[in-house]
Motif scaffolding. Structure first.
Motif, mmCIF file in Angstrom:
data_model
loop_
_atom_site.group_PDB
_atom_site.id
_atom_site.type_symbol
_atom_site.label_atom_id
_atom_site.label_comp_id
_atom_site.label_asym_id
_atom_site.label_seq_id
_atom_site.Cartn_x
_atom_site.Cartn_y
_atom_site.Cartn_z
ATOM 1 N N LYS A 138 0.832 -1.205 0.000
ATOM 2 C CA LYS A 138 0.000 0.000 0.000
ATOM 3 C C LYS A 138 0.868 1.257 0.000
ATOM 4 C CE LYS A 138 -3.957 -2.056 2.320
ATOM 5 N NZ LYS A 138 -4.723 -2.112 3.562
ATOM 6 N N ARG A 139 1.935 1.254 0.795
ATOM 7 C CA ARG A 139 2.841 2.403 0.803
ATOM 8 C C ARG A 139 3.540 2.553 -0.545
ATOM 9 N NH1 ARG A 139 4.379 0.357 5.894
ATOM 10 N NH2 ARG A 139 6.294 -0.432 4.971
ATOM 11 N N GLY A 140 3.911 1.430 -1.154
ATOM 12 C CA GLY A 140 4.551 1.465 -2.460
ATOM 13 C C GLY A 140 3.618 2.015 -3.528
ATOM 14 N N LEU A 141 2.346 1.649 -3.453
ATOM 15 C CA LEU A 141 1.376 2.146 -4.414
ATOM 16 C C LEU A 141 1.158 3.648 -4.245
ATOM 17 C CD1 LEU A 141 -0.439 1.257 -6.704
ATOM 18 C CD2 LEU A 141 -2.232 0.823 -5.043
ATOM 19 N N LYS A 142 1.148 4.108 -3.009
ATOM 20 C CA LYS A 142 0.999 5.552 -2.760
ATOM 21 C C LYS A 142 2.198 6.320 -3.310
ATOM 22 C CE LYS A 142 -1.783 5.244 1.414
ATOM 23 N NZ LYS A 142 -1.811 5.439 2.868
ATOM 24 N N SER A 143 3.404 5.823 -3.060
ATOM 25 C CA SER A 143 4.588 6.529 -3.545
ATOM 26 C C SER A 143 4.671 6.475 -5.066
ATOM 27 C CB SER A 143 5.856 5.955 -2.912
ATOM 28 O OG SER A 143 6.038 4.608 -3.272
ATOM 29 N N TRP A 189 14.041 4.482 -7.164
ATOM 30 C CA TRP A 189 13.894 4.887 -5.760
ATOM 31 C C TRP A 189 13.589 3.676 -4.876
ATOM 32 C CZ3 TRP A 189 9.353 4.542 -2.827
ATOM 33 C CH2 TRP A 189 9.442 5.108 -1.557
ATOM 34 N N ALA A 190 12.716 2.777 -5.348
ATOM 35 C CA ALA A 190 12.349 1.597 -4.570
ATOM 36 C C ALA A 190 13.547 0.684 -4.330
ATOM 37 C CB ALA A 190 11.226 0.827 -5.277
ATOM 38 N N GLU A 191 14.508 0.680 -5.250
ATOM 39 C CA GLU A 191 15.719 -0.126 -5.092
ATOM 40 C C GLU A 191 16.778 0.588 -4.261
ATOM 41 O OE1 GLU A 191 16.643 -3.210 -6.371
ATOM 42 O OE2 GLU A 191 14.612 -3.535 -7.118
ATOM 43 N N GLY A 192 16.498 1.828 -3.868
ATOM 44 C CA GLY A 192 17.499 2.602 -3.121
ATOM 45 C C GLY A 192 18.538 3.230 -4.017
ATOM 46 N N GLY A 193 18.198 3.414 -5.291
ATOM 47 C CA GLY A 193 19.152 3.907 -6.276
ATOM 48 C C GLY A 193 19.554 5.350 -6.100
ATOM 49 N N PHE A 194 18.685 6.170 -5.508
ATOM 50 C CA PHE A 194 19.039 7.568 -5.304
ATOM 51 C C PHE A 194 20.139 7.706 -4.250
ATOM 52 C CE2 PHE A 194 14.535 8.876 -6.702
ATOM 53 C CZ PHE A 194 14.917 8.858 -8.018
ATOM 54 N N THR A 228 6.770 11.332 -19.943
ATOM 55 C CA THR A 228 6.766 11.747 -18.534
ATOM 56 C C THR A 228 6.276 10.615 -17.638
ATOM 57 O OG1 THR A 228 6.364 14.022 -19.204
ATOM 58 C CG2 THR A 228 5.874 13.456 -16.933
ATOM 59 N N PHE A 229 5.264 9.878 -18.085
ATOM 60 C CA PHE A 229 4.773 8.743 -17.311
ATOM 61 C C PHE A 229 5.858 7.690 -17.140
ATOM 62 C CE2 PHE A 229 3.001 4.437 -17.379
ATOM 63 C CZ PHE A 229 2.288 4.460 -16.183
ATOM 64 N N LEU A 230 6.535 7.351 -18.232
ATOM 65 C CA LEU A 230 7.606 6.347 -18.165
ATOM 66 C C LEU A 230 8.758 6.824 -17.282
ATOM 67 C CD1 LEU A 230 7.706 5.039 -21.836
ATOM 68 C CD2 LEU A 230 6.865 3.847 -19.813
ATOM 69 N N MET A 231 9.052 8.114 -17.334
ATOM 70 C CA MET A 231 10.115 8.651 -16.487
ATOM 71 C C MET A 231 9.725 8.559 -15.013
ATOM 72 S SD MET A 231 13.092 9.885 -16.626
ATOM 73 C CE MET A 231 14.225 10.636 -15.517
ATOM 74 N N GLY A 232 8.482 8.888 -14.698
ATOM 75 C CA GLY A 232 8.017 8.768 -13.318
ATOM 76 C C GLY A 232 8.053 7.332 -12.825
ATOM 77 N N LEU A 233 7.632 6.413 -13.669
ATOM 78 C CA LEU A 233 7.653 4.993 -13.303
ATOM 79 C C LEU A 233 9.082 4.494 -13.134
ATOM 80 C CD1 LEU A 233 6.061 2.394 -12.857
ATOM 81 C CD2 LEU A 233 6.085 2.038 -15.318
ATOM 82 N N ALA A 291 2.011 11.024 -10.651
ATOM 83 C CA ALA A 291 1.025 12.104 -10.698
ATOM 84 C C ALA A 291 1.688 13.481 -10.673
ATOM 85 C CB ALA A 291 0.045 11.976 -9.540
ATOM 86 N N LEU A 292 2.747 13.635 -9.907
ATOM 87 C CA LEU A 292 3.412 14.926 -9.838
ATOM 88 C C LEU A 292 3.999 15.321 -11.187
ATOM 89 C CD1 LEU A 292 4.435 17.298 -8.070
ATOM 90 C CD2 LEU A 292 6.501 15.957 -7.704
#
Length: 197
Positions: free
Chosen positions: A46-51, A110-115, A99-104, A57-58
């Motif tokens: 659920k947290r992953g879906l929100k992020s 980010w989910a992998e800790g890449g940043f 833009t959608f593909l870039m956000g995804l 969306a941004l």
């Protein structure tokens, strides 16, 4: 001796009555506020879906606002163009898809800790968003095709660099950006043709 009656406890010798006493009827919450494995995974999803929705969306809302305020040009529509030139509708749709593909892709990184592993990825992601947002007003609002050519070329370069860096963190995220690289290259060709027409 008193130690003769003691036996060694193994991991298999556990008291099942203690485990069942700590679990409620729905098998969801254990006493002490701890959750079972399934519930923790559901909460994390659920947290992953929100992020994910926030990341996409941004960037999409910024692109939509940019298209709304800067996306129309009578000069571009009326200009004689070769058959392979995209219409305004195709330009804006491809911009939204990119833009959608870039956000995804950025969310996957980010989910992998890449940043944290590679901070360059964040700067490249922000550069791509900024350059793609800057292209519409420069080309359609100002009609500065030379500046648009510089921006679209920089966008293509930043996307290629982003793909190479991201593939080390998450190969899927890098593959998602390959259509965006192709689109940015086509955008540079369109801009080049606009400069010399």
């Amino acid at each position: 001796m008193a130690t003769e009656n003691l036996k060694k406890r193994s991991r298999d010798d556990r008291n099942d009555s203690d485990d069942t006493a700590n679990v409620d009827k729905d098998n969801e919450v254990i006493k002490g506020g701890k959750r079972n494995k399934h519930q923790r995974k559901m909460d994390m999803a659920k947290r992953g879906l929100k992020s994910l929705s926030m990341a996409v969306a941004l960037s999409l809302s910024l692109t939509l606002l940019n298209i709304y305020f800067n996306g129309s040009s009578d000069r571009y529509v009326k200009q004689e163009k070769p058959f392979w030139f995209p219409s305004l509708l195709v330009l804006h749709t491809a911009s939204l898809a990119s833009t959608f593909l870039m956000g995804l892709s950025s969310w996957l990184v980010w989910a992998e800790g890449g940043f944290h592993k590679k901070p360059t990825v964040l700067y490249l992601c922000l550069a791509q968003l900024g350059l793609s947002l800057a292209w519409d007003p420069i080309v359609f609002r100002l009609g500065a095709y030379w500046a648009g050519l510089v921006v679209s070329t920089a966008l293509s370069g930043s996307l290629v660099w982003y793909c190479r860096v991201v593939e080390e963190v998450n190969p899927i995220a890098g593959d998602l950006m390959k259509p965006c690289v192709a689109w940015a290259a086509l955008l540079s060709l369109v801009n080049l043709k606009l400069v010399f027409s």
